[in-house]
Structures are given as structure tokens and as C-alpha cells.
Design a protein around this motif. Structure first.
Motif, PDB file in Angstrom:
ATOM      1  N   LEU A 513     -15.542  12.944 -28.723  1.00  0.00           N
ATOM      2  CA  LEU A 513     -14.718  13.979 -28.105  1.00  0.00           C
ATOM      3  C   LEU A 513     -14.144  14.937 -29.149  1.00  0.00           C
ATOM      4  O   LEU A 513     -13.627  14.517 -30.185  1.00  0.00           O
ATOM      5  CB  LEU A 513     -13.571  13.339 -27.325  1.00  0.00           C
ATOM      6  N   ARG A 514     -14.275  16.221 -28.872  1.00  0.00           N
ATOM      7  CA  ARG A 514     -13.762  17.264 -29.762  1.00  0.00           C
ATOM      8  C   ARG A 514     -12.595  17.965 -29.078  1.00  0.00           C
ATOM      9  O   ARG A 514     -12.767  18.637 -28.068  1.00  0.00           O
ATOM     10  CB  ARG A 514     -14.852  18.283 -30.083  1.00  0.00           C
ATOM     11  N   ARG A 515     -11.431  17.802 -29.646  1.00  0.00           N
ATOM     12  CA  ARG A 515     -10.222  18.376 -29.043  1.00  0.00           C
ATOM     13  C   ARG A 515     -10.017  19.809 -29.540  1.00  0.00           C
ATOM     14  O   ARG A 515     -10.204  20.096 -30.711  1.00  0.00           O
ATOM     15  CB  ARG A 515      -8.995  17.548 -29.420  1.00  0.00           C
ATOM     16  N   ARG A 516      -9.587  20.636 -28.624  1.00  0.00           N
ATOM     17  CA  ARG A 516      -9.229  21.997 -29.033  1.00  0.00           C
ATOM     18  C   ARG A 516      -8.081  21.967 -30.046  1.00  0.00           C
ATOM     19  O   ARG A 516      -8.059  22.724 -31.006  1.00  0.00           O
ATOM     20  CB  ARG A 516      -8.801  22.795 -27.796  1.00  0.00           C
ATOM     21  N   ASP A 517      -7.139  21.055 -29.842  1.00  0.00           N
ATOM     22  CA  ASP A 517      -5.995  20.903 -30.737  1.00  0.00           C
ATOM     23  C   ASP A 517      -5.919  19.440 -31.165  1.00  0.00           C
ATOM     24  O   ASP A 517      -5.689  18.561 -30.324  1.00  0.00           O
ATOM     25  CB  ASP A 517      -4.709  21.301 -30.004  1.00  0.00           C
ATOM     26  N   PRO A 518      -6.105  19.151 -32.450  1.00  0.00           N
ATOM     27  CA  PRO A 518      -6.030  17.751 -32.909  1.00  0.00           C
ATOM     28  C   PRO A 518      -4.708  17.072 -32.553  1.00  0.00           C
ATOM     29  O   PRO A 518      -4.667  15.856 -32.354  1.00  0.00           O
ATOM     30  CB  PRO A 518      -6.200  17.873 -34.424  1.00  0.00           C
ATOM     31  N   ALA A 519      -3.631  17.866 -32.442  1.00  0.00           N
ATOM     32  CA  ALA A 519      -2.314  17.288 -32.134  1.00  0.00           C
ATOM     33  C   ALA A 519      -2.230  16.752 -30.711  1.00  0.00           C
ATOM     34  O   ALA A 519      -1.286  16.046 -30.364  1.00  0.00           O
ATOM     35  CB  ALA A 519      -1.219  18.329 -32.358  1.00  0.00           C
ATOM     36  N   SER A 520      -3.228  17.087 -29.885  1.00  0.00           N
ATOM     37  CA  SER A 520      -3.198  16.641 -28.488  1.00  0.00           C
ATOM     38  C   SER A 520      -3.690  15.207 -28.311  1.00  0.00           C
ATOM     39  O   SER A 520      -3.688  14.693 -27.189  1.00  0.00           O
ATOM     40  CB  SER A 520      -4.041  17.575 -27.618  1.00  0.00           C
ATOM     41  N   ASP A 521      -4.082  14.566 -29.370  1.00  0.00           N
ATOM     42  CA  ASP A 521      -4.547  13.176 -29.290  1.00  0.00           C
ATOM     43  C   ASP A 521      -3.408  12.292 -28.770  1.00  0.00           C
ATOM     44  O   ASP A 521      -2.397  12.087 -29.444  1.00  0.00           O
ATOM     45  CB  ASP A 521      -4.990  12.708 -30.676  1.00  0.00           C
ATOM     46  N   SER A 522      -3.587  11.786 -27.554  1.00  0.00           N
ATOM     47  CA  SER A 522      -2.517  11.029 -26.892  1.00  0.00           C
ATOM     48  C   SER A 522      -2.880   9.578 -26.656  1.00  0.00           C
ATOM     49  O   SER A 522      -2.304   8.918 -25.784  1.00  0.00           O
ATOM     50  CB  SER A 522      -2.164  11.711 -25.552  1.00  0.00           C
ATOM     51  N   ARG A 523      -3.812   9.062 -27.429  1.00  0.00           N
ATOM     52  CA  ARG A 523      -4.210   7.667 -27.231  1.00  0.00           C
ATOM     53  C   ARG A 523      -3.113   6.708 -27.631  1.00  0.00           C
ATOM     54  O   ARG A 523      -2.975   5.623 -27.062  1.00  0.00           O
ATOM     55  CB  ARG A 523      -5.494   7.380 -28.009  1.00  0.00           C
ATOM     56  N   ASN A 524      -2.323   7.073 -28.604  1.00  0.00           N
ATOM     57  CA  ASN A 524      -1.186   6.270 -29.040  1.00  0.00           C
ATOM     58  C   ASN A 524       0.070   6.743 -28.301  1.00  0.00           C
ATOM     59  O   ASN A 524       0.286   7.945 -28.153  1.00  0.00           O
ATOM     60  CB  ASN A 524      -1.023   6.421 -30.560  1.00  0.00           C
ATOM     61  N   LEU A 525       0.910   5.814 -27.853  1.00  0.00           N
ATOM     62  CA  LEU A 525       2.069   6.174 -27.045  1.00  0.00           C
ATOM     63  C   LEU A 525       3.017   7.108 -27.791  1.00  0.00           C
ATOM     64  O   LEU A 525       3.509   8.090 -27.225  1.00  0.00           O
ATOM     65  CB  LEU A 525       2.813   4.920 -26.586  1.00  0.00           C
ATOM     66  N   ASP A 526       3.278   6.821 -29.057  1.00  0.00           N
ATOM     67  CA  ASP A 526       4.179   7.685 -29.823  1.00  0.00           C
ATOM     68  C   ASP A 526       3.587   9.078 -29.998  1.00  0.00           C
ATOM     69  O   ASP A 526       4.307  10.086 -29.934  1.00  0.00           O
ATOM     70  CB  ASP A 526       4.481   7.062 -31.188  1.00  0.00           C
ATOM     71  N   GLN A 527       2.262   9.153 -30.207  1.00  0.00           N
ATOM     72  CA  GLN A 527       1.617  10.455 -30.315  1.00  0.00           C
ATOM     73  C   GLN A 527       1.706  11.210 -28.996  1.00  0.00           C
ATOM     74  O   GLN A 527       1.926  12.428 -28.982  1.00  0.00           O
ATOM     75  CB  GLN A 527       0.145  10.283 -30.705  1.00  0.00           C
ATOM     76  N   ALA A 528       1.527  10.481 -27.913  1.00  0.00           N
ATOM     77  CA  ALA A 528       1.612  11.113 -26.594  1.00  0.00           C
ATOM     78  C   ALA A 528       3.006  11.693 -26.371  1.00  0.00           C
ATOM     79  O   ALA A 528       3.159  12.811 -25.858  1.00  0.00           O
ATOM     80  CB  ALA A 528       1.275  10.107 -25.501  1.00  0.00           C
ATOM     81  N   LYS A 529       4.039  10.953 -26.744  1.00  0.00           N
ATOM     82  CA  LYS A 529       5.406  11.448 -26.586  1.00  0.00           C
ATOM     83  C   LYS A 529       5.647  12.687 -27.448  1.00  0.00           C
ATOM     84  O   LYS A 529       6.303  13.645 -27.010  1.00  0.00           O
ATOM     85  CB  LYS A 529       6.403  10.345 -26.931  1.00  0.00           C
ATOM     86  N   LYS A 530       5.121  12.667 -28.644  1.00  0.00           N
ATOM     87  CA  LYS A 530       5.286  13.817 -29.536  1.00  0.00           C
ATOM     88  C   LYS A 530       4.602  15.049 -28.957  1.00  0.00           C
ATOM     89  O   LYS A 530       5.152  16.152 -28.966  1.00  0.00           O
ATOM     90  CB  LYS A 530       4.694  13.482 -30.911  1.00  0.00           C
ATOM     91  N   TYR A 531       3.387  14.847 -28.404  1.00  0.00           N
ATOM     92  CA  TYR A 531       2.654  15.981 -27.851  1.00  0.00           C
ATOM     93  C   TYR A 531       3.350  16.528 -26.610  1.00  0.00           C
ATOM     94  O   TYR A 531       3.424  17.749 -26.414  1.00  0.00           O
ATOM     95  CB  TYR A 531       1.214  15.576 -27.526  1.00  0.00           C
ATOM     96  N   VAL A 532       3.869  15.659 -25.762  1.00  0.00           N
ATOM     97  CA  VAL A 532       4.633  16.101 -24.599  1.00  0.00           C
ATOM     98  C   VAL A 532       5.818  16.944 -25.054  1.00  0.00           C
ATOM     99  O   VAL A 532       6.110  18.005 -24.482  1.00  0.00           O
ATOM    100  CB  VAL A 532       5.112  14.889 -23.779  1.00  0.00           C
ATOM    101  N   GLN A 533       6.495  16.492 -26.081  1.00  0.00           N
ATOM    102  CA  GLN A 533       7.678  17.200 -26.562  1.00  0.00           C
ATOM    103  C   GLN A 533       7.340  18.593 -27.079  1.00  0.00           C
ATOM    104  O   GLN A 533       8.068  19.560 -26.848  1.00  0.00           O
ATOM    105  CB  GLN A 533       8.351  16.382 -27.669  1.00  0.00           C
ATOM    106  N   THR A 534       6.207  18.721 -27.770  1.00  0.00           N
ATOM    107  CA  THR A 534       5.854  20.013 -28.359  1.00  0.00           C
ATOM    108  C   THR A 534       5.122  20.941 -27.402  1.00  0.00           C
ATOM    109  O   THR A 534       5.185  22.164 -27.555  1.00  0.00           O
ATOM    110  CB  THR A 534       4.965  19.827 -29.606  1.00  0.00           C
ATOM    111  N   SER A 535       4.420  20.391 -26.397  1.00  0.00           N
ATOM    112  CA  SER A 535       3.470  21.221 -25.659  1.00  0.00           C
ATOM    113  C   SER A 535       3.594  21.194 -24.139  1.00  0.00           C
ATOM    114  O   SER A 535       2.879  21.946 -23.462  1.00  0.00           O
ATOM    115  CB  SER A 535       2.044  20.811 -26.048  1.00  0.00           C
ATOM    116  N   ALA A 536       4.441  20.358 -23.558  1.00  0.00           N
ATOM    117  CA  ALA A 536       4.610  20.367 -22.102  1.00  0.00           C
ATOM    118  C   ALA A 536       5.273  21.669 -21.665  1.00  0.00           C
ATOM    119  O   ALA A 536       6.139  22.218 -22.363  1.00  0.00           O
ATOM    120  CB  ALA A 536       5.442  19.175 -21.655  1.00  0.00           C
ATOM    121  N   VAL A 537       4.851  22.173 -20.519  1.00  0.00           N
ATOM    122  CA  VAL A 537       5.402  23.419 -19.981  1.00  0.00           C
ATOM    123  C   VAL A 537       5.688  23.247 -18.492  1.00  0.00           C
ATOM    124  O   VAL A 537       5.239  22.294 -17.868  1.00  0.00           O
ATOM    125  CB  VAL A 537       4.432  24.599 -20.187  1.00  0.00           C
ATOM    126  N   SER A 538       6.420  24.185 -17.945  1.00  0.00           N
ATOM    127  CA  SER A 538       6.658  24.185 -16.506  1.00  0.00           C
ATOM    128  C   SER A 538       5.398  24.634 -15.782  1.00  0.00           C
ATOM    129  O   SER A 538       4.674  25.518 -16.247  1.00  0.00           O
ATOM    130  CB  SER A 538       7.796  25.148 -16.158  1.00  0.00           C
TER     131      SER A 538
END
Length: 607
Positions: A513-538
Motif C-alpha cells: 500500500l502506498r499512502r498519499r501521506d505517510p503520516a496517515s499510517d493508522s495501524r498503530n493506535l497511538d499513530q491513529a490518535k496522532k493522525y486524528v488530532q492533526t488531520s480530522a475535519v468537520s
């Protein structure tokens, strides 16, 4: 100031306002006026053409609100796009037409709203839209070939379709993923919304002309020549007028039109349909709200109702884009080559990718079925630790009853807490400023997986900042302030990774899998939380700010949608919805307004 008189004055010519105006003006003896702050954009190609709906954002057709900085989103301020045009947000939304689940609507009744449940509201959904006729040859690719109930009786003015290419391989891949875990929907979700699962999503796009079907084209244009209905655009309401009685009676509206301040008398009712961010603002400007706030801005207190503007909640969404094979058709070509718009020939053929927004697939999923026993216990402990204390204050009582609903949902094996979608285009969410994450479109074709937090527990507010209608309200959704939201959202993001990694998607996505943004890797729970914090929108599903609840539980309107402590004043839009829908609000707001119209008719003995 010139005065005029109508039986009903509707504030807001949006999704809900035009529905109510249509139904009330069916009785030729009733005079109905609609006051809409925006313009009539009916002929604007940006409104009509499905794929370019985002070109309306930030224009004269959008209120273009921004939230206060959100501490749990890294201090970011978030855009909340809301329609400022005839048709309201139905004129600028993403066309997605989905129902809520039965459990969520039944929860409205359990909160203390007698007469509001799925059995009652289901008939109003049928009154809103017409489902598309689908040739048998396409049913398998759409994933509806095995539906037990094939006959949908709905016959409403909104025209819907399975937009875009009915044989696009993403539809089959989506169905295959969920067939392996027995999570396909057995029936049309509008007919049987009692279960979670995946489905091909309807769009509010007319299957004949491939144009947006919305409250203007469906509810207003066909009846615009009614002699008893008047719609004024570019009419900005300043306040609702009341008499001096007890309880105070709404008698009319003061508004600005053609640079003049005018008043209009409502002999029966003033009906507020300005949306979840503007309806509480107008109540406060009119003297209905927290007395301390009103006095601070020099506004005469008509009714002390502190819950006005409270209980704001919204769906956050987070996206992960994966690179697809070159032969997979996506909308990315329009991002790379603006001239491709001209080659698409939408104006002449009404076909191709411009005829859809490339949201083809959806799923409503519970969380517990993807958790281990240990993770399940973690959630139960978080629910226990964040259970609101018992108190006599209405806000405490409201928080407690909402927590009970969420707890029953989160721990239920068939009640969804997340909505999943795919988009045939890369999406560019916010990125960490100091990172190497791409902020703009990148080369390639992409399939985006989106996850929406369906039942947020976090609550915020929207309030006036002055006594001037020209001042935008201060909007603070307080996103992810409840730790449960953060945990549930991040775990759903992890499951999105599981879907993208499935064998079914190996036929569409480049491997590995090739991600558009490497930071979007959410396989790890802490990484997922970090990505939600930086990139979640309404995803612009705001509601609840004039909640339909018992007054002692923090409500603003009763089960008849009447504003507490007043006469002849109702709220009929998303602000009155006590719990926002499972996913996109469009269909729910239409049905809510249809029922509101019947409640008003019943009160006045109308046909």
C-alpha cells in the motif's frame, strides 16, 4: 418601516425551511412567507454539477464559518461550510443521501420525546425521496441483488440515484470485503435500518438530468407560482418580535431587504429554520437564551432559556488516501489537469465522472466486533470513568442521558459507532505544519477511505458575540473533549486500515500500500490518535443547538418543536435534532421537516 402580514413566516429558505413552506402552502387559504439571507443560485453550474460542489465553498453561497481553536485538534480552527443560498446547505452539500439507524431514531424517543421513533419517522423518509429504478443487470455490481425487500414505496420530490459508473470495480470490492465478515446489509437501509453493514450509497442527483436534486428543485420550483407563497432572497432577519404577554407570543419578524429595515406580522406562527449555527443566534438576538449573556450584550430578556446554543455536536471525519492502479478511474485527473473539465463534456452528455461526487460506497459499523477482549474492557473502563455525575442542573441531566445512549451503542455488537466511506479521489486534509506531509494534490490516482465518528459524546456551543446580526457567532464544538470519542475514533481508523489491506482491494490498490501521506499510517493506535488530532475535519453535520428534549433535561423545544416559555414559535431544522444522524444529515433533516410540517398543520387544523 413598512409592515405586511402572513399566517406563517419561515426564517430560512434552506433544506428544512422550503420543505415546511411547501407543505403549509398546500392549503391555499394559508399565506406563507420565507425569508432567506442568501441569493437564488438555481442556475449556477456549481450548484447543478455534482462533481464540483466544493467550488462553492468560501463563496457568496457559503456562510464559511470557522470554529474557535480546538485544543484536542492541535489548536486548529476548523472550517464548517453551511449554505448561504436558497436551498441552504442542500445547495452546496456532497449529495450523500443515507438514512440514520433505527436505534438512533428510537433513542430520540427514549430521551423523552414522545412520538419520535423509527416507526413514526420512517413514513416521512418515504415522503421525501424517490429511489432509482435499477436494471437487474446492475444489481449485483451495486451489491443489492440479494436484498430481501426489493420494493421501496417511497415517492417523494427528491430524486436519488446510484450516481456515477454502476460497474465501477470499487463497488464489487467493497461488497466482497464485507461479505467475508457477514456485514453486508440484507435490505435497503431505508426499509430496514435495524442493522449495521455495508451498502452502495444513494446520491441526491437526478438520474435523468444528472443534476443536483435539492430543496429548491424538488420542493420550491414546482410550486413557486402559488399565489399564497412568497420567498424573499437576500433578506437578513435581525430578530423575532414578541408581544408583552406571559408567556410572550411571537408576533412577527424584523429583517433587512433592499437596504431597508422592514417588519412582517405572523398571525399564526414564526417558524425558525436558519440552521444549527444560525437558529440559536437568532433566538439570542431576539431575547431568548441565557439571561446573563443577553444582558451582557444589551438585549432585552424575553425568556431566560440557558440551553439555547448549547449541546452543539458534529461529525468529525478523517481520511486516508491510497494510490490506485493507473487504470482505476478516479477524479484525480481533474486535480492534475484543469483542462480535463472541458473534455468531460458534462454539459452535453451528462455522463462520466462529473455526474457524480465519486462517493459510491458506505458502511455503518460497530466497534466491538473488531476488538479483542482486552480492548473491550478498556472501552468499558473509559465509559465508567467518564460517566457524568448525577445532578439537578439541566446540562448535567442532558450529559447523563446522552452518555447512557452512547454506552448502549458502543457496547452493542450491531449498533454502529462509525460510518465508513470511500472516495474515488485523493483528499487533502490538514497536515502537521512542521512535517513533510503533502498539503496539495500529488500525482497519481487514489482511493480514499474515510471514517466518521457517528455518535460523538463531546459537546460544545454556539453563541452571539454582540447584538448585531452581521457578527458571526462564536462556534466551539469542543471536538474530542470526551476521551471516549478519541479512543473510539482512533480504533475505527485502525479498522479502515484492515479494510484497505483486504484481498478485495489488492485488485485496485498498488501493493504494498502506498499512502498519499505517510503520516496517515493508522495501524498503530497511538499513530491513529496522532493522525486524528492533526488531520480530522468537520463533515458539516452540526446539530443539537436548540435540542428537542424535556426542559428539565436541557431542551430548548418540546416534542411539538415549540420553544419553551413562548407561544407561536417553533424550530424545525437540524438545531432541534437531539442526536445527529448516524452519518450524513441531509435525508434526516428532510424527514424531520416533513414531520414538523404535519405537527404545525395539526395544531391549526389545516389540510
Amino acid at each position: 418601516m413598512a409592515a405586511s402580514s402572513y399566517d406563517f413566516v419561515v426564517i430560512g429558505g434552506g433544506t428544512a425551511g422550503l420543505v415546511v413552506a411547501h407543505r403549509l402552502s398546500e392549503d391555499p387559504s394559508q399565506r406563507v412567507l420565507v425569508l432567506e439571507a442568501g441569493s437564488d443560485c438555481t442556475e449556477d453550474p456549481r450548484v447543478k454539477t455534482p462533481a464540483i460542489f466544493k467550488s462553492l465553498f468560501g463563496t457568496e453561497a457559503d456562510w464559511d464559518f470557522r470554529t474557535e481553536p480546538q485544543p484536542n485538534l492541535g489548536g486548529r480552527s476548523v472550517n464548517i461550510n453551511q449554505g448561504k443560498a436558497l436551498g441552504g446547505s442542500s445547495a452546496i452539500n456532497a449529495h450523500i443521501f443515507v438514512p440514520p439507524t433505527k436505534g438512533l431514531i428510537d433513542a430520540w424517543g427514549s430521551l423523552g420525546n414522545e412520538g419520535w421513533n423509527w416507526d413514526v419517522l420512517r413514513e416521512y423518509f418515504s415522503k421525501v425521496y424517490t429511489p432509482p429504478l435499477v436494471d437487474d443487470a446492475f444489481k449485483k455490481s451495486l451489491g443489492i441483488g440479494e436484498w430481501t425487500e426489493q420494493s421501496n414505496p417511497a415517492k417523494g420530490p427528491i430524486k436519488t440515484s446510484f450516481s456515477g459508473h454502476l460497474h465501477h470495480p470499487i463497488r464489487r470490492a467493497w461488497a466482497e470485503v464485507f461479505e467475508t465478515c457477514s456485514s453486508s446489509m440484507a435490505n435497503d437501509p431505508f426499509l430496514d435500518s435495524s442493522s449495521a453493514g455495508c451498502f452502495s450509497v444513494l446520491a441526491s442527483i437526478d438520474p435523468e438530468n444528472k443534476e443536483r436534486s435539492y430543496s429548491v428543485s424538488a420542493y420550491y420550483n414546482p410550486i413557486k407560482d402559488r399565489q399564497n407563497l412568497q420567498v424573499l432572497t437576500n433578506a437578513v432577519v435581525e430578530k423575532i418580535l414578541f408581544d408583552s404577554g406571559q408567556p410572550p407570543k411571537a408576533t412577527g419578524v424584523q429583517y433587512i431587504h433592499d437596504n431597508e429595515t422592514k417588519t412582517v406580522v405572523a398571525t399564526k406562527e414564526v417558524i425558525l429554520a436558519a440552521g444549527a449555527l444560525q437558529s440559536p443566534k437568532l433566538l439570542e438576538l431576539s431575547g431568548i437564551g441565557d439571561a446573563k449573556l443577553l444582558e451582557r450584550h444589551g438585549i432585552e430578556v424575553i425568556q431566560n432559556l440557558p440551553q439555547v446554543g448549547e449541546n452543539l455536536h458534529d461529525h468529525l471525519v478523517c481520511y486516508i488516501s491510497f494510490e490506485a492502479f493507473d487504470n482505476v478511474e478516479t477524479l484525480d485527473v481533474f486535480l492534475r489537469e484543469p483542462e480535463a473539465m472541458e473534455r468531460a463534456k458534462y454539459d452535453t452528455s451528462r455522463s462520466g465522472m462529473l455526474s457524480s461526487v465519486a462517493f459510491y460506497t458506505y458502511a455503518y459499523l460497530p466497534l466491538v466486533q473488531s476488538l479483542s477482549g482486552k480492548d473491550h474492557e478498556i472501552l468499558k473502563e473509559l465509559l465508567r470513568l467518564n460517566r457524568p455525575p448525577v445532578g439537578t442542573d439541566p446540562s448535567q441531566e442532558r450529559a447523563r442521558i446522552y452518555h447512557e445512549v452512547a454506552e448502549n451503542t458502543i457496547l452493542h455488537s450491531r449498533e454502529p459507532t462509525g460510518a465508513y466511506l470511500t472516495a474515488l479521489v485523493q483528499l487533502t486534509p490538514p497536515v502537521e505544519p512542521s512535517s513533510d506531509s503533502p498539503a496539495d494534490p500529488v500525482p497519481g490516482n487514489f482511493i480514499t477511505f474515510g471514517v466518521m465518528l457517528s455518535q460523538p459524546l463531546s459537546r460544545g456551543s454556539v453563541h452571539i458575540v454582540s447584538d448585531q446580526v452581521s457578527s458571526p457567532p462564536v462556534i466551539d464544538p469542543n471536538y474530542l473533549s470526551n476521551p471516549l470519542d478519541f479512543e473510539v475514533f482512533a480504533r475505527h481508523m485502525q479498522y479502515a486500515e484492515t479494510l484497505a489491506s483486504s484481498p478485495a482491494f489488492s485488485k485496485l490498490l498498488k501493493q504494498p500500500l502506498r499512502r498519499r501521506d505517510p503520516a496517515s499510517d493508522s495501524r498503530n493506535l497511538d499513530q491513529a490518535k496522532k493522525y486524528v488530532q492533526t488531520s480530522a475535519v468537520s463533515i458539516w453535520h452540526v446539530g443539537g443547538t436548540c435540542a428537542m428534549l424535556p426542559r428539565e433535561k436541557g431542551g430548548v423545544v418540546d416534542a411539538q418543536l415549540r420553544v419553551y416559555g413562548t407561544q407561536n414559535l417553533r424550530v424545525v431544522d437540524a438545531s432541534a435534532v437531539p442526536l445527529i444522524s448516524t452519518a450524513n444529515l441531509q435525508a434526516t433533516v428532510y424527514a424531520f421537516a416533513e414531520r414538523a410540517a404535519d405537527l404545525i398543520k395539526d395544531t391549526h387544523g389545516l389540510r
